[in-house]
Design an enzyme around this catalytic site. Structure first.
Site, PDB file in Angstrom:
ATOM      1  N   GLU A 215      -2.087 -24.477   3.211  1.00 50.81           N
ATOM      2  CA  GLU A 215      -2.767 -23.655   4.221  1.00 50.81           C
ATOM      3  C   GLU A 215      -3.684 -24.613   4.977  1.00 50.81           C
ATOM      4  OE1 GLU A 215      -2.280 -20.434   4.795  1.00 50.81           O
ATOM      5  OE2 GLU A 215      -0.971 -19.984   3.104  1.00 50.81           O
ATOM      6  N   CYS A 249     -10.730 -21.409   9.971  1.00 50.22           N
ATOM      7  CA  CYS A 249      -9.452 -22.069  10.267  1.00 50.22           C
ATOM      8  C   CYS A 249      -8.722 -21.391  11.421  1.00 50.22           C
ATOM      9  CB  CYS A 249      -8.576 -22.108   9.031  1.00 50.22           C
ATOM     10  SG  CYS A 249      -8.274 -20.470   8.328  1.00 50.22           S
TER      11      CYS A 249
HETATM   12  P1  NAD Z   1     -10.560 -30.879   3.184  1.00 50.55           P
HETATM   13  O1  NAD Z   1      -9.090 -31.106   3.375  1.00 50.55           O
HETATM   14  O2  NAD Z   1     -11.486 -31.997   3.449  1.00 50.55           O
HETATM   15  O3  NAD Z   1     -10.862 -30.423   1.672  1.00 50.55           O
HETATM   16  C1  NAD Z   1     -10.228 -29.318   1.057  1.00 50.55           C
HETATM   17  C2  NAD Z   1     -10.148 -29.542  -0.435  1.00 50.55           C
HETATM   18  O4  NAD Z   1      -9.353 -30.697  -0.664  1.00 50.55           O
HETATM   19  C3  NAD Z   1     -11.502 -29.789  -1.130  1.00 50.55           C
HETATM   20  O5  NAD Z   1     -11.539 -29.081  -2.350  1.00 50.55           O
HETATM   21  C4  NAD Z   1     -11.465 -31.293  -1.387  1.00 50.55           C
HETATM   22  O6  NAD Z   1     -12.176 -31.673  -2.546  1.00 50.55           O
HETATM   23  C5  NAD Z   1      -9.987 -31.533  -1.587  1.00 50.55           C
HETATM   24  N1  NAD Z   1      -9.575 -32.935  -1.346  1.00 50.55           N
HETATM   25  C6  NAD Z   1     -10.231 -33.898  -0.659  1.00 50.55           C
HETATM   26  N2  NAD Z   1      -9.538 -35.056  -0.692  1.00 50.55           N
HETATM   27  C7  NAD Z   1      -8.419 -34.806  -1.413  1.00 50.55           C
HETATM   28  C8  NAD Z   1      -7.297 -35.605  -1.814  1.00 50.55           C
HETATM   29  N3  NAD Z   1      -7.192 -36.894  -1.473  1.00 50.55           N
HETATM   30  N4  NAD Z   1      -6.328 -35.022  -2.551  1.00 50.55           N
HETATM   31  C9  NAD Z   1      -6.403 -33.718  -2.895  1.00 50.55           C
HETATM   32  N5  NAD Z   1      -7.442 -32.912  -2.543  1.00 50.55           N
HETATM   33  C10 NAD Z   1      -8.433 -33.451  -1.809  1.00 50.55           C
HETATM   34  O7  NAD Z   1     -10.900 -29.592   4.057  1.00 50.55           O
HETATM   35  P2  NAD Z   1     -12.333 -28.945   4.314  1.00 50.55           P
HETATM   36  O8  NAD Z   1     -13.125 -29.800   5.213  1.00 50.55           O
HETATM   37  O9  NAD Z   1     -12.934 -28.517   3.027  1.00 50.55           O
HETATM   38  O10 NAD Z   1     -11.886 -27.617   5.108  1.00 50.55           O
HETATM   39  C11 NAD Z   1     -11.695 -27.588   6.483  1.00 50.55           C
HETATM   40  C12 NAD Z   1     -10.225 -27.635   6.834  1.00 50.55           C
HETATM   41  O11 NAD Z   1      -9.527 -26.649   6.110  1.00 50.55           O
HETATM   42  C13 NAD Z   1      -9.985 -27.306   8.289  1.00 50.55           C
HETATM   43  O12 NAD Z   1      -8.974 -28.138   8.777  1.00 50.55           O
HETATM   44  C14 NAD Z   1      -9.487 -25.874   8.256  1.00 50.55           C
HETATM   45  O13 NAD Z   1      -8.696 -25.493   9.346  1.00 50.55           O
HETATM   46  C15 NAD Z   1      -8.737 -25.862   6.998  1.00 50.55           C
HETATM   47  N6  NAD Z   1      -8.662 -24.496   6.487  1.00 50.55           N
HETATM   48  C16 NAD Z   1      -7.469 -23.872   6.497  1.00 50.55           C
HETATM   49  C17 NAD Z   1      -7.390 -22.555   6.070  1.00 50.55           C
HETATM   50  C18 NAD Z   1      -6.099 -21.809   6.064  1.00 50.55           C
HETATM   51  O14 NAD Z   1      -6.056 -20.735   5.475  1.00 50.55           O
HETATM   52  N7  NAD Z   1      -5.051 -22.293   6.693  1.00 50.55           N
HETATM   53  C19 NAD Z   1      -8.532 -21.901   5.621  1.00 50.55           C
HETATM   54  C20 NAD Z   1      -9.737 -22.597   5.630  1.00 50.55           C
HETATM   55  C21 NAD Z   1      -9.797 -23.900   6.066  1.00 50.55           C
END
Ligand code: NAD
Length: 470
Positions: A215, A249
């Site tokens: 997502e 998002c």
């Molecule tokens: P992010 O990708 O930085 O982090 C999300 C999660 O991934 C966190 O728990 C983080 O610890 C983990 N993570 C970080 N590095 C990782 C790695 N190398 N391997 C595996 N996991 C890792 O995202 P964010 O800044 O927390 O959230 C914002 C983003 O999320 C925006 O792009 C937004 O559009 C998206 N988002 C999407 C939805 C959806 O339903 N499609 C909902 C909310 C947010």
């Protein structure tokens, strides 16, 4: 379990897998689990408000109750109401050649699932996938965001009270732990977060052939038709964009507006924003930016766009000086944003709203199709033919017509992106299916027509095959 190492995470997964192999969670277990989870979320609603607010700096209480509490309660209620039907094996037709055999699809838990969630709706995005995983009879490991530490601690404590530790466990930690987490051989890995991290997660999962749901994010456009009332569009766009200060998002990322309506739209947006947030300093309804890093990034996006010739309109009705330490970023409209700027190429994820002029609907559609497939698309139009044209000629994760964001709240609609904005779906029945193995079963009858077709093949077989391939 904190201070996780790859070994300790694997041991934890194996414990859950062993429990899953020992006992199947049936209908009654799942219903009881979901009811306990519901009661826990409901009774902790104010704790969730306090934790998210402390994590963000300032987070609208009402928005937390609506988007992080109510959504989860409603999803549980919808699941409780429908789960019996979803779990029932589904009889499907059998090709006539194989009658009187019969066919059905059975729904089996995939096993132990991993859930990685982001900070922006930290309760919703951790628990909605969990509800689906539990409904489908799975056990789960969660890794919530490190950027909302209080909320993640709260989730961990709450889920430890609701579930035995060999059914659901929460792992805390930052990107290192998350990266290790995503290498675990889960039966399904459900990731919500940025597109860039989604790519890394999918690569890690590929080593185990673990199926993923991703997502992700993206730039979700909103088109306004020339004869659509600008005041209505402005009110609804304001609601969708400035909810959680744009850290959503599916927030409209930018607007495509008829060139001759930009001034009317800008005025209407200014009026809406001024009425909703008369004082940015003291309005408890206006959420702050989650971290200094995100705040700084938004400022840089704006500065770069301004240097490239964009016109910046900040709506700060009381003209207050805002201390960057509080990370209150004023609602900002941007006219004439440079096409190549980061503002127009990266997901904004904050309260900045670029407005682009278009001269014909074809031009607006072409602009959207020239860019990555978005997570959401919004079209404001009272003409059903034009609306159909937009729906038929664009591809997006989900769509709301004549409003924003609300498709996510419809329990019967699948939620998910497409291409760079995501893979797979969840919510309601779609989440149940995501976390189920749909096991196809064919039951042979006492008498089988295939007994007529066996070696040594002779004339009858030739005639039968000629008939079947006629
Ligand atoms: P992010 O990708 O930085 O982090 C999300 C999660 O991934 C966190 O728990 C983080 O610890 C983990 N993570 C970080 N590095 C990782 C790695 N190398 N391997 C595996 N996991 C890792 O995202 P964010 O800044 O927390 O959230 C914002 C983003 O999320 C925006 O792009 C937004 O559009 C998206 N988002 C999407 C939805 C959806 O339903 N499609 C909902 C909310 C947010």
């Amino acid at each position: 379990m904190d201070g996780s190492t790859p070994d300790s995470l694997l041991i934890e997964l194996k414990r859950l897998q062993a429990a899953q192999a020992r006992s199947t969670l049936g209908y009654a277990d799942r219903i009881a689990d979901l009811k306990r989870l519901r009661a826990a979320v409901k009774s902790r609603a104010e704790d969730i408000v306090a934790a998210t607010s402390a994590d963000f700096g300032r987070r609208s209480r009402h928005e937390t109750l609506l988007s992080d509490v109510m959504t989860v309660l409603h999803d549980i209620d919808y699941t409780l109401k429908n789960l019996k039907r979803w779990m029932k094996p589904r009889r499907v037709s059998t090709s006539w050649q194989f009658l009187p055999g019969r066919s059905e699809i059975r729904f089996q838990p995939v096993g132990v699932v991993g859930i990685i969630s982001p900070w922006n709706y930290p309760v919703n995005l951790a628990l909605m996938p969990l509800v689906a995983a539990i409904a489908a009879g799975n056990r789960a490991m969660l890794k919530p965001s490190e950027l909302t530490p209080r909320t993640s601690e709260l989730l961990k404590a709450m889920l430890a009270e609701v579930f035995p530790s060999d059914q659901v466990c929460v792992v805390l930690g930052g990107p290192d732990v998350a990266a290790q987490f995503s290498t675990l051989p889960f039966d399904h890995l459900f990731f919500t977060g940025s597109t860039s991290v989604g790519r890394i997660v999918m690569q890690a999962a590929a080593k185990n052939l673990t199926p993923v749901t991703l997502e992700l994010g993206g730039k979700s456009p909103a088109i306004i038709a020339p004869d659509y009332p600008m005041t209505t569009a402005a009110a609804r766009l304001t609601a969708g964009k400035f909810l959680n200060a744009g850290q959503t998002c599916i927030a409209p990322d930018y607007i495509l507006a008829p060139a001759d309506q930009i001034s009317a739209l800008t005025q209407a947006l200014r009026k809406e924003l001024s009425e909703r947030y008369p004082s940015l300093r003291s309005s408890v309804d206006y959420t702050s930016i989650a971290t200094d890093r995100h705040y700084l990034r938004l400022q840089q996006l704006l500065e770069e766009a301004q240097a490239g010739g964009a016109q910046i309109i900040q709506i700060n009705p009381a003209n207050e000086a805002l201390d960057p330490a509080n990370r209150i970023f004023p609602p900002t409209l941007v006219l004439n944003p440079p096409a190549q700027s980061r503002l127009m190429s990266e997901e904004i994820f904050g309260p900045i709203l670029p407005i682009l002029p278009y001269r014909s609907l074809d031009e607006a559609i072409a602009y959207i199709n020239d860019h990555d497939r978005p997570l959401a698309l919004y079209h404001f139009d009272l003409d059903s033919e034009r609306t159909k044209r937009v729906l038929d000629s664009t591809i997006a994760g989900g769509v709301t017509i004549n409003d924003c964001v609300l498709h996510i709240a419809q329990s019967a609609l699948p939620f998910g992106g497409v291409g760079p904005s995501g893979i797979g779906h969840y919510h309601g029945h779609h989440g149940f299916l995501t976390f189920s193995k749909q096991k196809p079963v064919f039951y042979q009858a006492r008498w089988s027509s295939l007994s007529l077709l066996k070696p040594p093949y002779r004339n009858f077989a030739d005639r039968l095959i000629a008939f079947l391939t006629r």
